[in-house]
Motif scaffolding. Structure first.
Motif, PDB file in Angstrom:
ATOM      1  N   ARG A 126       0.824  -1.206   0.000  1.00 49.48           N
ATOM      2  CA  ARG A 126       0.000   0.000   0.000  1.00 49.48           C
ATOM      3  C   ARG A 126       0.863   1.264   0.000  1.00 49.48           C
ATOM      4  NH1 ARG A 126      -2.070  -0.425   4.780  1.00 49.48           N
ATOM      5  NH2 ARG A 126      -0.962   1.306   5.760  1.00 49.48           N
ATOM      6  N   ARG A 127       1.968   1.223   0.722  1.00 49.86           N
ATOM      7  CA  ARG A 127       2.810   2.414   0.831  1.00 49.86           C
ATOM      8  C   ARG A 127       3.863   2.487  -0.264  1.00 49.86           C
ATOM      9  NH1 ARG A 127       2.865   0.947   6.668  1.00 49.86           N
ATOM     10  NH2 ARG A 127       4.842  -0.102   6.214  1.00 49.86           N
ATOM     11  N   GLY A 128       4.055   1.427  -1.019  1.00 49.44           N
ATOM     12  CA  GLY A 128       5.090   1.419  -2.047  1.00 49.44           C
ATOM     13  C   GLY A 128       6.486   1.349  -1.466  1.00 49.44           C
ATOM     14  N   ALA A 129       6.685   0.455  -0.517  1.00 50.20           N
ATOM     15  CA  ALA A 129       7.963   0.346   0.190  1.00 50.20           C
ATOM     16  C   ALA A 129       9.083  -0.107  -0.746  1.00 50.20           C
ATOM     17  CB  ALA A 129       7.840  -0.639   1.349  1.00 50.20           C
ATOM     18  N   PRO A 130      10.333   0.277  -0.461  1.00 43.57           N
ATOM     19  CA  PRO A 130      11.480  -0.161  -1.265  1.00 43.57           C
ATOM     20  C   PRO A 130      11.671  -1.680  -1.220  1.00 43.57           C
ATOM     21  CG  PRO A 130      12.071   1.724   0.102  1.00 43.57           C
ATOM     22  CD  PRO A 130      10.723   1.259   0.569  1.00 43.57           C
ATOM     23  N   ALA A 131      12.357  -2.188  -2.220  1.00 45.21           N
ATOM     24  CA  ALA A 131      12.518  -3.641  -2.370  1.00 45.21           C
ATOM     25  C   ALA A 131      13.219  -4.266  -1.167  1.00 45.21           C
ATOM     26  CB  ALA A 131      13.301  -3.940  -3.649  1.00 45.21           C
ATOM     27  N   ARG A 132      14.237  -3.596  -0.619  1.00 47.77           N
ATOM     28  CA  ARG A 132      14.977  -4.203   0.486  1.00 47.77           C
ATOM     29  C   ARG A 132      14.096  -4.311   1.736  1.00 47.77           C
ATOM     30  NH1 ARG A 132      20.928  -2.433   2.850  1.00 47.77           N
ATOM     31  NH2 ARG A 132      21.102  -4.146   4.352  1.00 47.77           N
ATOM     32  N   ALA A 133      13.240  -3.331   1.951  1.00 48.61           N
ATOM     33  CA  ALA A 133      12.320  -3.408   3.090  1.00 48.61           C
ATOM     34  C   ALA A 133      11.340  -4.558   2.900  1.00 48.61           C
ATOM     35  CB  ALA A 133      11.580  -2.085   3.250  1.00 48.61           C
ATOM     36  N   ARG A 134      10.871  -4.750   1.673  1.00 47.98           N
ATOM     37  CA  ARG A 134       9.925  -5.843   1.416  1.00 47.98           C
ATOM     38  C   ARG A 134      10.588  -7.203   1.631  1.00 47.98           C
ATOM     39  NH1 ARG A 134       5.596  -4.173  -3.204  1.00 47.98           N
ATOM     40  NH2 ARG A 134       5.781  -1.906  -3.034  1.00 47.98           N
ATOM     41  N   GLU A 135      11.831  -7.324   1.229  1.00 46.29           N
ATOM     42  CA  GLU A 135      12.534  -8.587   1.435  1.00 46.29           C
ATOM     43  C   GLU A 135      12.701  -8.859   2.929  1.00 46.29           C
ATOM     44  OE1 GLU A 135      14.404 -12.120   1.200  1.00 46.29           O
ATOM     45  OE2 GLU A 135      13.259 -11.073  -0.350  1.00 46.29           O
ATOM     46  N   ALA A 136      13.016  -7.816   3.703  1.00 46.87           N
ATOM     47  CA  ALA A 136      13.141  -7.986   5.152  1.00 46.87           C
ATOM     48  C   ALA A 136      11.812  -8.415   5.751  1.00 46.87           C
ATOM     49  CB  ALA A 136      13.617  -6.680   5.788  1.00 46.87           C
ATOM     50  N   GLY A 137      10.706  -7.858   5.243  1.00 48.15           N
ATOM     51  CA  GLY A 137       9.392  -8.265   5.724  1.00 48.15           C
ATOM     52  C   GLY A 137       9.092  -9.716   5.420  1.00 48.15           C
ATOM     53  N   ARG A 138       9.513 -10.171   4.240  1.00 45.68           N
ATOM     54  CA  ARG A 138       9.232 -11.560   3.846  1.00 45.68           C
ATOM     55  C   ARG A 138       9.921 -12.567   4.749  1.00 45.68           C
ATOM     56  NH1 ARG A 138       8.952  -9.437  -1.506  1.00 45.68           N
ATOM     57  NH2 ARG A 138      11.196  -9.525  -1.778  1.00 45.68           N
ATOM     58  N   MET A 143       9.153   7.397   6.514  1.00 49.34           N
ATOM     59  CA  MET A 143      10.208   6.589   7.121  1.00 49.34           C
ATOM     60  C   MET A 143      10.762   5.585   6.117  1.00 49.34           C
ATOM     61  SD  MET A 143      10.765   7.706  10.176  1.00 49.34           S
ATOM     62  CE  MET A 143      11.711   6.370  10.926  1.00 49.34           C
ATOM     63  N   GLU A 144       9.903   5.018   5.290  1.00 48.84           N
ATOM     64  CA  GLU A 144      10.387   4.091   4.259  1.00 48.84           C
ATOM     65  C   GLU A 144      11.178   4.826   3.191  1.00 48.84           C
ATOM     66  OE1 GLU A 144       7.120   0.465   4.446  1.00 48.84           O
ATOM     67  OE2 GLU A 144       6.653   2.244   3.248  1.00 48.84           O
ATOM     68  N   GLU A 145      10.795   6.050   2.891  1.00 50.59           N
ATOM     69  CA  GLU A 145      11.560   6.853   1.926  1.00 50.59           C
ATOM     70  C   GLU A 145      12.982   7.076   2.426  1.00 50.59           C
ATOM     71  OE1 GLU A 145      12.442   9.332  -1.362  1.00 50.59           O
ATOM     72  OE2 GLU A 145      10.615   8.162  -1.047  1.00 50.59           O
ATOM     73  N   VAL A 146      13.102   7.332   3.724  1.00 48.46           N
ATOM     74  CA  VAL A 146      14.408   7.664   4.305  1.00 48.46           C
ATOM     75  C   VAL A 146      15.235   6.415   4.628  1.00 48.46           C
ATOM     76  CG1 VAL A 146      15.568   8.810   6.255  1.00 48.46           C
ATOM     77  CG2 VAL A 146      13.514   9.838   5.244  1.00 48.46           C
ATOM     78  N   LEU A 147      14.588   5.360   5.138  1.00 45.53           N
ATOM     79  CA  LEU A 147      15.336   4.216   5.666  1.00 45.53           C
ATOM     80  C   LEU A 147      14.934   2.863   5.079  1.00 45.53           C
ATOM     81  CD1 LEU A 147      15.374   5.288   9.415  1.00 45.53           C
ATOM     82  CD2 LEU A 147      17.356   5.180   7.907  1.00 45.53           C
ATOM     83  N   GLY A 148      13.935   2.838   4.191  1.00 45.36           N
ATOM     84  CA  GLY A 148      13.524   1.563   3.612  1.00 45.36           C
ATOM     85  C   GLY A 148      14.625   0.890   2.829  1.00 45.36           C
ATOM     86  N   HIS A 149      15.479   1.682   2.183  1.00 50.65           N
ATOM     87  CA  HIS A 149      16.569   1.093   1.403  1.00 50.65           C
ATOM     88  C   HIS A 149      17.610   0.429   2.286  1.00 50.65           C
ATOM     89  CE1 HIS A 149      18.253   4.956   2.651  1.00 50.65           C
ATOM     90  NE2 HIS A 149      19.449   4.481   2.368  1.00 50.65           N
ATOM     91  N   ARG A 150      17.559   0.711   3.605  1.00 49.66           N
ATOM     92  CA  ARG A 150      18.444   0.032   4.548  1.00 49.66           C
ATOM     93  C   ARG A 150      17.792  -1.226   5.135  1.00 49.66           C
ATOM     94  NH1 ARG A 150      22.654   2.966   6.725  1.00 49.66           N
ATOM     95  NH2 ARG A 150      23.143   0.908   7.564  1.00 49.66           N
ATOM     96  N   GLY A 151      16.586  -1.546   4.666  1.00 47.99           N
ATOM     97  CA  GLY A 151      15.919  -2.759   5.132  1.00 47.99           C
ATOM     98  C   GLY A 151      15.012  -2.562   6.327  1.00 47.99           C
ATOM     99  N   LEU A 152      14.702  -1.314   6.690  1.00 50.19           N
ATOM    100  CA  LEU A 152      13.824  -1.077   7.826  1.00 50.19           C
ATOM    101  C   LEU A 152      12.393  -1.497   7.475  1.00 50.19           C
ATOM    102  CD1 LEU A 152      13.578   0.162  10.719  1.00 50.19           C
ATOM    103  CD2 LEU A 152      12.827   2.273   9.585  1.00 50.19           C
TER     104      LEU A 152
END
Length: 543
Positions: A68-80, A222-231
């Motif tokens: 829904r928020r369009g999170a970065p790929a690395r954050a999505r992988e961490a969620g998985r 927060m995802e814009e700023v830190l999602g690429h770090r896997g947050l």
């Protein structure tokens, strides 16, 4: 460049937070392990991996939120990978402050990310950093404003409208309207022009748009700023996650008052040991709120009274409310005492990154964790720092001025500093003159009664006047030093404005948006490099 500062030097650091970092044995009975002990981490990992959780379900909830928020790929992988039974989590959280909130919010998230990376390296387990948005908090006044530095380094507040007369409602139920555009325009006007301002404000406008929820906008930013770090960002108001913790709600209602009682007992123990208790519950309190059904409904306390539960003025039979919590858990929300239990029921938490004030109430929860059969995680104090430019840092270093000397908003520290710049011969001559005048005039006052007792008072008045005149002369000397060294005065005021805007700690006052505007996206990477995982240290850093 960075300079460490012992946090015990700061007047706002209470004894519990100081002992947690420097004398853990004193507080050990209230916590599950010492975060400075590698073995405590191994134990936390083992406890968490052995505890049964609905991992697939919470991973699916996270995936839907991220989609829904369009999170970065690395954050999505961490969620998985949360679905993997071996995965552990380092969790932190905060209210959904406007435009990301104060700088310490960024420090919390970065500390969680760094700890997760360290756990993965040191213990060879998949580890994820999770940011829990406290979206069901109802303190609109707390989250509707953001403070930034303007071009003159003055702290300037940007706010969304107050909600006078409105029923206190979870922040997640508040939808941004056209007023967010005015706030964005205002923050763009206030931020100093830099090479990053245009892109930073454009990103901010994508996250905070009319029609989005306040908590949702915070998560996007927060995802814009830190999602690429896997947050992994988690919106705690998500109703699809409530069934995963319905049994926690039901147990709280089935043993009403037990959570409050256990926390109160630990609080009394803390107080008896010379610490402070952060949370004081009511004897008839339940650690749950009831959420009104309407879209923007309020959050109401649940009380015990005459064998019933009471919400507002409406009584509920205990069995009926337990049944409702079990079958319709979306209508309930944990309070500050139960929130960690809910969090650690959902997530495989081995560590929670806490602020210094959070440690006190978390220390009241060991018995509560045992009561619910949930493993208590470790707690790690968030990174803490003051970001200065190179000029301010050179000033502090050159004059060996302690950071905390800049907090007062008067000029006492500046005057002390200027005194050290006065030529020694001048200060020595002044001091000697004071001594001579005091000594000679004191002898004269003592001798006067032998000549004429009525003159003693006049002699004392003369001494006092001479002392005042000397002090006035000394003040003029200081002012002359100020005029002579105006550069030093400007340096002092510049460093103070950066470190303690309005007399308050920078990290608790200024939004991290200001520093993104100043330093660009590299801010996150540089802070990652400059902020060590080091208990009990505050860092003065330059970017």
């Amino acid at each position: 460049m960075r300079i460490p500062v012992d946090v015990r030097r700061f007047p706002w650091i209470r004894r519990l937070a100081a002992d947690y970092a420097y004398d853990f044995r004193s507080v050990a009975p209230f916590f599950s392990g010492d975060p400075a002990d590698r073995g405590a981490w191994a134990d936390a990992i083992a406890r968490t991996q052995a505890h049964d959780r609905r991992r697939d379900d919470i991973a699916a909830v996270i995936a839907r939120q991220q989609e829904r928020r369009g999170a970065p790929a690395r954050a999505r992988e961490a969620g998985r990978i949360l679905a993997d039974r071996k995965t552990v989590a380092v969790v932190t959280g905060q209210q959904a402050g406007l435009f990301g909130g104060p700088l310490f919010t960024l420090f919390k998230a970065l500390t969680a990310i760094k700890l997760a990376e360290q756990v993965s390296r040191d213990h060879n387990v998949p580890a994820v950093a999770i940011f829990w948005i406290d979206a069901e908090d109802h303190d609109w006044e707390e989250v509707r404003s953001c403070t930034v530095f303007d071009e003159a380094l003055a702290p300037r507040g940007v706010s969304l409208p107050a909600r006078p007369g409105a029923e206190p409602a979870p922040v997640a139920t508040i939808t941004l309207d056209r007023s967010i555009i005015d706030a964005l325009d205002e923050v763009e006007r206030l931020l100093p022009p830099t090479e990053f301002r245009e892109s930073i404000v454009a990103s901010l406008r994508r996250a905070y748009a009319p029609g989005l929820g306040m908590a949702d906008a915070f998560g996007r930013w927060m995802e814009e700023v830190l999602g690429h770090r896997g947050l992994v960002v988690y919106d705690s108001s998500d109703v699809t996650a409530k069934p995963l913790v319905s049994q926690v709600f039901a147990r709280e209602l089935s043993t009403p008052g037990q959570t409050v009682k256990l926390a109160a007992l630990a609080g009394s123990d803390l107080t008896a040991r010379g610490y402070h208790a952060q949370v004081h519950g009511q004897d008839d309190g339940v650690a749950l709120f009831y959420l009104e059904r309407q879209v923007d409904g309020g959050r109401r306390a649940i009380r015990q009274q005459d064998g019933h539960f009471v919400i507002g003025d409406q009584p509920f039979a205990p069995a009926a409310l337990v049944e409702q919590a079990t079958t319709q858990p979306a209508g309930f929300s944990p309070n500050v005492l139960l929130r960690p239990i809910v969090q650690d029921t959902l997530f495989p938490t081995i560590c929670y990154v806490a602020g210094p004030n959070e440690l006190a109430y978390l220390g009241q929860l060991r018995g509560v964790y045992e009561h619910f059969g949930v493993p208590m995680p470790l707690f790690y104090p968030r990174g803490t720092a003051t970001i200065l430019d190179s000029a301010a840092l050179r000033f502090l270093t050159k004059y060996k001025l302690p950071l905390e000397a800049l907090q007062a908003q008067d000029e006492a520290a500046l005057n002390d500093l200027l005194r050290t710049q006065i030529p020694p011969a001048v200060e020595e001559s002044f001091t000697e003159a004071e001594k001579v005048i005091d000594a000679q005039m004191t002898r004269l006052v003592s001798a006067m009664p032998a000549l004429d007792p009525t003159l003693e008072g006049a002699a004392r008045s003369t001494l006092e006047r001479m002392q005042r005149d000397l002090q006035n002369l000394h003040g003029k000397m200081i002012q002359a030093a100020k005029r002579r060294d105006e550069t030093l005065r400007r340096q002092f005021i510049h460093a103070r404005a950066l470190a303690f805007p309005g007399g308050h700690a920078q990290e608790r006052t200024i939004g991290f948006l200001s520093f993104l505007n100043q330093y660009g996206p590299a801010l996150v990477d540089r802070l990652d490099e400059e902020l060590p995982l080091d208990l009990g240290r505050h860092w003065i850093v330059t970017i």
